[in-house]
Design an enzyme around this catalytic site. Structure first.
Site, PDB file in Angstrom:
ATOM      1  CB  THR A  86      -0.901  -0.016   1.249  1.00 23.23           C
ATOM      2  OG1 THR A  86      -1.692  -1.204   1.192  1.00 23.23           O
ATOM      3  CG2 THR A  86      -1.806   1.196   1.306  1.00 23.23           C
ATOM      4  CD  GLU A 116      -3.670  -8.706  -1.461  1.00 22.73           C
ATOM      5  OE1 GLU A 116      -2.973  -9.153  -2.386  1.00 22.73           O
ATOM      6  OE2 GLU A 116      -4.842  -9.056  -1.261  1.00 22.73           O
ATOM      7  CG  LEU A 118      -4.756 -10.269   1.817  1.00 25.30           C
ATOM      8  CD1 LEU A 118      -4.588 -10.386   3.317  1.00 25.30           C
ATOM      9  CD2 LEU A 118      -3.938 -11.342   1.129  1.00 25.30           C
ATOM     10  CE  LYS A 169      -4.874  -1.482   0.935  1.00 29.62           C
ATOM     11  NZ  LYS A 169      -4.912  -2.865   1.217  1.00 29.62           N
ATOM     12  CB  ALA A 217     -21.681  -0.295  16.733  1.00 28.20           C
ATOM     13  CB  CYS A 225      -4.792  -2.121   6.774  1.00 19.67           C
ATOM     14  SG  CYS A 225      -3.715  -3.385   6.112  1.00 19.67           S
TER      15      CYS A 225
HETATM   16  C1  UDX Z   1      -8.443  -4.333   6.109  1.00 20.28           C
HETATM   17  C2  UDX Z   1      -9.272  -4.257   4.812  1.00 20.28           C
HETATM   18  O1  UDX Z   1     -10.588  -4.779   5.057  1.00 20.28           O
HETATM   19  C3  UDX Z   1      -8.582  -5.019   3.695  1.00 20.28           C
HETATM   20  O2  UDX Z   1      -9.308  -4.860   2.476  1.00 20.28           O
HETATM   21  C4  UDX Z   1      -7.166  -4.464   3.531  1.00 20.28           C
HETATM   22  O3  UDX Z   1      -6.459  -5.195   2.536  1.00 20.28           O
HETATM   23  C5  UDX Z   1      -6.412  -4.521   4.840  1.00 20.28           C
HETATM   24  O4  UDX Z   1      -7.148  -3.836   5.872  1.00 20.28           O
HETATM   25  P1  UDX Z   1      -8.027  -6.160   8.012  1.00 20.28           P
HETATM   26  O5  UDX Z   1      -7.288  -5.070   8.720  1.00 20.28           O
HETATM   27  O6  UDX Z   1      -7.384  -7.493   7.918  1.00 20.28           O
HETATM   28  O7  UDX Z   1      -8.402  -5.701   6.523  1.00 20.28           O
HETATM   29  O8  UDX Z   1      -9.407  -6.406   8.804  1.00 20.28           O
HETATM   30  P2  UDX Z   1     -10.923  -5.910   8.664  1.00 20.28           P
HETATM   31  O9  UDX Z   1     -11.786  -7.100   8.648  1.00 20.28           O
HETATM   32  O10 UDX Z   1     -11.114  -4.933   7.582  1.00 20.28           O
HETATM   33  O11 UDX Z   1     -11.137  -5.191  10.078  1.00 20.28           O
HETATM   34  C6  UDX Z   1     -10.380  -4.042  10.454  1.00 20.28           C
HETATM   35  C7  UDX Z   1     -10.828  -3.538  11.795  1.00 20.28           C
HETATM   36  O12 UDX Z   1     -12.151  -3.015  11.727  1.00 20.28           O
HETATM   37  C8  UDX Z   1     -10.871  -4.617  12.896  1.00 20.28           C
HETATM   38  O13 UDX Z   1     -10.341  -4.098  14.088  1.00 20.28           O
HETATM   39  C9  UDX Z   1     -12.341  -4.919  13.063  1.00 20.28           C
HETATM   40  O14 UDX Z   1     -12.668  -5.338  14.372  1.00 20.28           O
HETATM   41  C10 UDX Z   1     -12.950  -3.559  12.753  1.00 20.28           C
HETATM   42  N1  UDX Z   1     -14.344  -3.640  12.273  1.00 20.28           N
HETATM   43  C11 UDX Z   1     -14.630  -4.227  11.083  1.00 20.28           C
HETATM   44  C12 UDX Z   1     -15.372  -3.082  13.034  1.00 20.28           C
HETATM   45  O15 UDX Z   1     -15.131  -2.530  14.126  1.00 20.28           O
HETATM   46  N2  UDX Z   1     -16.654  -3.143  12.555  1.00 20.28           N
HETATM   47  C13 UDX Z   1     -16.969  -3.727  11.368  1.00 20.28           C
HETATM   48  O16 UDX Z   1     -18.155  -3.738  11.005  1.00 20.28           O
HETATM   49  C14 UDX Z   1     -15.927  -4.292  10.612  1.00 20.28           C
END
Ligand code: UDX
Length: 406
Positions: A86, A116, A118, A169, A217, A225
């Site tokens: 990124t 990316e 994922l 991204k 929430a 990320c």
């Molecule tokens: C994120 C992006 O989703 C992904 O596309 C990118 O490549 C990398 O960053 P990731 O950090 O692995 O992925 O997890 P993600 O599932 O997106 O959750 C990130 C944070 O948001 C977590 O702490 C999660 O608990 C929080 N979250 C997610 C919430 O608080 N509420 C939600 O509804 C969704």
């Protein structure tokens, strides 16, 4: 490196070790620390180094710069260099310039930006069944080569120029982080008004223009990320002289949300000195052992700073958490063990095993039957069936069932 060769993943990611073993033994995957060995036959080189946050919020490009330097020295044939890391808008151009300035051999290099998307914990599914693959290039043949690489996945491509790919991204991550902060702000309104944010989110999510995803929430977003990418985009906006105060608010709401549970406990107990707290969950989200920017770290520090004694349980993240939080909290092997003698239970990560907890067994070993659920993951009906309890979720009315004999 040796562990990877043995098919062992250095991180906890469901399904990854099976893939490592399968593809290594089929001869499709190999690991080396030798640039020469790794690059001599390569038609496509993918740079996927980290771009962590540096002091002023901008992305630290030093790993990328080092990678470019190493490539320039060791590339021996024409190839396409793909930047998957990124990186702020304009970085691919900068990497190309670095490569061209330092190239040792007379070869042609074409650049592709291929961000990316994922998520940790669902990395394999997100890769094999991605929503889209972004291919940003100013060179048609390079773009075609990368499309050819991905074609077997049968995922829609979006072909763009390099800068747009880089921006997609950050825009995606910042939008998702803002969606989370938005629903958290609504959750706080729901709490004050006596509404239930889960129903509100469901009602909003039915609208296809809004979508149901990322409306949970809780105690805010963490991970490697969202926190860094929102700050990096804000930094880019300042550099470009284009204010983006919405992102400042996204960050502020998230910071506030991470303090919420401790604030609720302080309100309930007046003081936390010598209170025993059971903490369930340490990783920033379920199905990962990553604790980078995890709300658990902030919560553990706030609790111990207020004099509380914390016993934490996480199915896989305790080892990583200990490296960051240290031994100011205890790490135990089960939810029940954490709950023994506790004055309150904090749910910090929504691991499935926590929503399936035998609540009676947990409540029975506690000193006071008080739960602060930062992820809204307990079933209220099951909870109410367990007898007296005080339950404080996020964005929903609290449940207070008193002991009838008292
Ligand atoms: C994120 C992006 O989703 C992904 O596309 C990118 O490549 C990398 O960053 P990731 O950090 O692995 O992925 O997890 P993600 O599932 O997106 O959750 C990130 C944070 O948001 C977590 O702490 C999660 O608990 C929080 N979250 C997610 C919430 O608080 N509420 C939600 O509804 C969704």
């Amino acid at each position: 490196m040796d562990t990877l060769k043995q098919g062992k993943s250095p991180i906890y990611e469901p399904g990854l070790e099976e893939l490592l073993i399968k593809n290594s033994s089929a001869g499709r995957l190999a690991f080396t620390t030798s640039h020469q060995q790794g690059l001599s036959q390569a038609d496509i080189i993918i740079i996927a180094v980290g771009t962590p946050q540096s002091d002023h919020g901008q992305a630290d490009l030093s790993y990328l710069e080092q990678a470019a330097k190493d490539l320039a020295e060791h590339i021996v044939r024409d190839c396409v260099v793909v930047v998957k890391s990124t990186v702020p808008v304009g970085t691919n151009q900068y990497v190309k310039q670095l490569l061209l300035e330092q190239l040792k051999n007379n070869v042609e290099i074409k650049m592709v930006s291929n961000p990316e998307f994922l998520r940790q914990g669902t990395a394999i599914e997100d890769t094999l069944k991605a929503d889209r693959i972004i291919i940003g290039s100013d060179d048609e043949s390079a773009s075609e080569k990368i499309q050819e690489m991905y074609r077997p996945l049968n995922v829609p491509f979006l072909l763009t120029d390099v800068k747009s790919a880089e921006m997609i991204k950050y825009a995606s991550n910042a939008f998702l982080a803002t969606k989370i902060s938005f629903i958290n702000a609504i959750a706080n309104l729901c709490e004050a008004a006596g509404a239930d944010v889960r129903d509100v989110a469901k009602g909003m999510g039915f609208d296809k223009r809004i979508g149901a995803a990322f409306l949970n929430a809780g105690i805010g977003y963490g991970g490697s990320c969202f926190p860094k990418d929102v700050k990096a985009l804000l930094h880019t906006s300042r550099e470009l002289g284009v204010p983006f105060s919405l992102l400042e608010e996204t960050i502020a709401i998230n910071d506030h949300q991470q303090e919420l549970l401790v604030g609720k406990a302080l309100k309930r107990f007046s003081a936390l000195k010598d209170k025993k707290i059971a903490m369930l969950g340490l990783s920033f989200k379920p199905e990962t052992d990553d604790i980078r920017e995890a709300p658990s770290v902030k919560i553990a520090r706030s609790l111990t700073a207020a004099g509380a004694k914390v016993a934490a349980y996480d199915p896989v993240a305790a080892c990583n958490a200990r490296k960051v939080i240290g031994d100011v909290i205890a790490y135990v092997d089960s939810a029940v063990e954490a709950a023994k003698g506790a004055d309150a239970l904090f749910i910090v990560t929504e691991w499935e095993e926590f929503s399936q907890l035998e609540l009676g067994a947990v409540l029975n070993v506690m000193n006071q039957r008080i739960i602060f659920d930062g992820r809204n993951c307990l079933d209220e009906t099951a909870l109410k069936a367990c007898g007296p309890v005080e339950y404080y979720p996020v964005g929903r009315p609290e449940v207070i069932l008193r002991d009838k004999r008292a």
